[in-house]
Design a protein around this motif. Sequence first.
Motif, PDB file in Angstrom:
ATOM      1  N   GLY A  64       0.852  -1.248   0.062  1.00 18.71           N
ATOM      2  CA  GLY A  64       0.142  -0.089  -0.016  1.00 18.71           C
ATOM      3  C   GLY A  64       0.744   1.299   0.077  1.00 18.71           C
ATOM      4  N   CYS A  65       2.163   1.066   0.334  1.00 16.46           N
ATOM      5  CA  CYS A  65       2.884   2.412   0.342  1.00 16.46           C
ATOM      6  C   CYS A  65       3.490   2.754  -1.035  1.00 16.46           C
ATOM      7  N   GLY A  66       2.997   2.156  -1.883  1.00 19.65           N
ATOM      8  CA  GLY A  66       3.278   2.444  -3.349  1.00 19.65           C
ATOM      9  C   GLY A  66       5.026   2.314  -3.841  1.00 19.65           C
ATOM     10  N   TYR A  67       5.208   3.084  -4.992  1.00 22.05           N
ATOM     11  CA  TYR A  67       6.510   2.967  -5.506  1.00 22.05           C
ATOM     12  C   TYR A  67       7.250   3.973  -5.143  1.00 22.05           C
ATOM     13  N   GLY A  68       7.068   4.849  -4.220  1.00 22.62           N
ATOM     14  CA  GLY A  68       7.703   6.218  -4.079  1.00 22.62           C
ATOM     15  C   GLY A  68       9.228   5.738  -3.481  1.00 22.62           C
ATOM     16  N   ILE A  69       9.487   4.772  -2.768  1.00 25.69           N
ATOM     17  CA  ILE A  69      10.924   4.437  -2.230  1.00 25.69           C
ATOM     18  C   ILE A  69      11.706   3.852  -3.437  1.00 25.69           C
ATOM     19  N   TYR A  70      10.931   3.118  -4.325  1.00 27.03           N
ATOM     20  CA  TYR A  70      11.651   2.597  -5.520  1.00 27.03           C
ATOM     21  C   TYR A  70      12.200   3.780  -6.514  1.00 27.03           C
ATOM     22  N   ARG A  71      11.150   4.748  -6.688  1.00 27.39           N
ATOM     23  CA  ARG A  71      11.874   5.728  -7.340  1.00 27.39           C
ATOM     24  C   ARG A  71      12.801   6.503  -6.735  1.00 27.39           C
ATOM     25  N   GLN A  72      12.726   6.849  -5.748  1.00 19.49           N
ATOM     26  CA  GLN A  72      13.754   7.551  -4.835  1.00 19.49           C
ATOM     27  C   GLN A  72      14.966   6.842  -4.944  1.00 19.49           C
ATOM     28  N   LEU A  73      15.047   5.730  -4.487  1.00 17.19           N
ATOM     29  CA  LEU A  73      16.421   4.815  -4.523  1.00 17.19           C
ATOM     30  C   LEU A  73      17.037   4.887  -6.066  1.00 17.19           C
ATOM     31  N   VAL A  74      16.200   4.729  -6.997  1.00 18.46           N
ATOM     32  CA  VAL A  74      16.620   4.451  -8.366  1.00 18.46           C
ATOM     33  C   VAL A  74      17.095   6.028  -8.899  1.00 18.46           C
ATOM     34  N   GLY A  75      16.430   6.990  -8.425  1.00 16.29           N
ATOM     35  CA  GLY A  75      16.999   8.344  -8.690  1.00 16.29           C
ATOM     36  C   GLY A  75      18.432   8.814  -7.930  1.00 16.29           C
ATOM     37  N   LEU A  76      18.547   8.050  -6.896  1.00 21.27           N
ATOM     38  CA  LEU A  76      19.946   8.388  -6.464  1.00 21.27           C
ATOM     39  C   LEU A  76      20.810   7.355  -6.894  1.00 21.27           C
ATOM     40  N   GLU A 126       0.651   5.162 -13.515  1.00 22.65           N
ATOM     41  CA  GLU A 126       0.267   4.926 -12.034  1.00 22.65           C
ATOM     42  C   GLU A 126      -0.794   5.865 -11.981  1.00 22.65           C
ATOM     43  N   ALA A 127      -0.994   6.946 -12.523  1.00 24.30           N
ATOM     44  CA  ALA A 127      -1.975   7.985 -12.381  1.00 24.30           C
ATOM     45  C   ALA A 127      -3.300   7.547 -13.088  1.00 24.30           C
ATOM     46  N   VAL A 128      -2.980   6.960 -14.315  1.00 25.78           N
ATOM     47  CA  VAL A 128      -4.129   6.400 -14.871  1.00 25.78           C
ATOM     48  C   VAL A 128      -4.596   4.929 -14.256  1.00 25.78           C
ATOM     49  N   ARG A 129      -3.885   4.184 -13.656  1.00 25.29           N
ATOM     50  CA  ARG A 129      -4.304   3.237 -12.711  1.00 25.29           C
ATOM     51  C   ARG A 129      -5.301   3.813 -11.684  1.00 25.29           C
ATOM     52  N   ASP A 130      -4.665   4.765 -10.930  1.00 26.53           N
ATOM     53  CA  ASP A 130      -5.575   5.273  -9.982  1.00 26.53           C
ATOM     54  C   ASP A 130      -6.779   5.786 -10.283  1.00 26.53           C
ATOM     55  N   LEU A 131      -6.942   6.305 -11.582  1.00 24.90           N
ATOM     56  CA  LEU A 131      -8.004   6.765 -11.959  1.00 24.90           C
ATOM     57  C   LEU A 131      -9.093   5.753 -12.361  1.00 24.90           C
ATOM     58  N   VAL A 132      -8.434   4.513 -12.841  1.00 23.48           N
ATOM     59  CA  VAL A 132      -9.182   3.526 -13.256  1.00 23.48           C
ATOM     60  C   VAL A 132      -9.823   2.778 -11.777  1.00 23.48           C
ATOM     61  N   ARG A 133      -9.002   2.867 -10.714  1.00 20.61           N
ATOM     62  CA  ARG A 133      -9.481   2.323  -9.381  1.00 20.61           C
ATOM     63  C   ARG A 133     -10.765   3.122  -8.931  1.00 20.61           C
ATOM     64  N   ALA A 134     -10.555   4.389  -9.190  1.00 20.91           N
ATOM     65  CA  ALA A 134     -11.559   5.431  -8.550  1.00 20.91           C
ATOM     66  C   ALA A 134     -12.835   5.126  -9.337  1.00 20.91           C
TER      67      ALA A 134
END
Length: 372
Positions: A64-76, A126-134
Amino acid sequence: MQKILYVGLDVHKASISVTTAEEGRDGEVRFIGAIPNTPADVAKLAKRLANEGRRLAFCYEAGGCGYGIYRQLVGLGHGCTVAAPTLIARKPGERIKTDRRDSQKLALQHRFGDLTSVWVPDPVHEAVRDLVRARMDAVMQLMRARQQCLAFLLRHGRNYGPGKKNWTLRHRRWLATQQFDQTTHQIVFQDYVEAVWSAQDRRDQLEARISAMLSDWSMAPLVEALRTVRGIDLISSVIFVAAVGDLGRFGSPRQLMAYLGLVPSEQSSASRIRRGGITRAGNGEARRMLVEAAWSYRYQPRVSSGKTDVVERQPKPVRDIAWKAQVRLCGRYRKLAAAGKKPTVVVTAIARELSGFVWAIGQTVRSPMPMV
């Protein structure tokens, strides 16, 4: 070559438990502790571990915490794996579960290469996926509102009539004629009806927004191509693509079938072979879209008037695959039904074969995926 330090993260809403494992079977395994789940603390952790001069390979469970940590670590500049939770090995006799043990298990399995990574969507996907879930939430809210309204009418002996379809224009006019002796009952009834119309408006607005955002989505060509398949319209195509993602990552149709959970389960040992129902793995919404589409193949092959414009806009290879699917699956449906198979079994078999044609269209229409 730089040595690799494997870092297991047990991620929660407020904290992250961290365990490191050095290379090699006998490499040291060390529990670092728990840090707050904030971007600043994650960056401090990565910087501290990187100072030891080793290449970092992070991993954590998808959740449920999403992919924010993944993107941050890959960005580093560090490696990161988002592991599929259902495919993480667990000992059958293990009865103790703590955050420390979970992070240690992730670090060890990552070191041995036993983790199965999930596909990480880019921010737009991911934004499209959230729109579909809504939109799915709005559909469920509409279903509950309708059920509650009909249940209230049934308690008071108000029945629209057998054989008549609810929530049509005529049914709406019939609802407008309902009157109750008690003022309180009338208030409750109007509240239920208003809840239905509000939920319906919310669903329609979200569907309009889904249609409007297609022009900015890299997967729009695949969505349009899948609309040529019988039983798949714009919304169901968007739901399927948003859930599954890039079909090019599947090397064969069988991989897509297994990912969708449409292959039979099996428990075989020695000479005994026992197969059961489908595994139901993967995304349930994507599987449901194919199962619903499979019901349309009980009719004769044809291109409906509503799909003519959609089919004409697609290149010939896509049109050929869609028509081949119709001819094949319509005949297959009749053959299985004539053999006495249950309708649900027939539809599931059709949905499994339909996923193969969907895969073929995905290989024909390859959408470029932007960087995460």
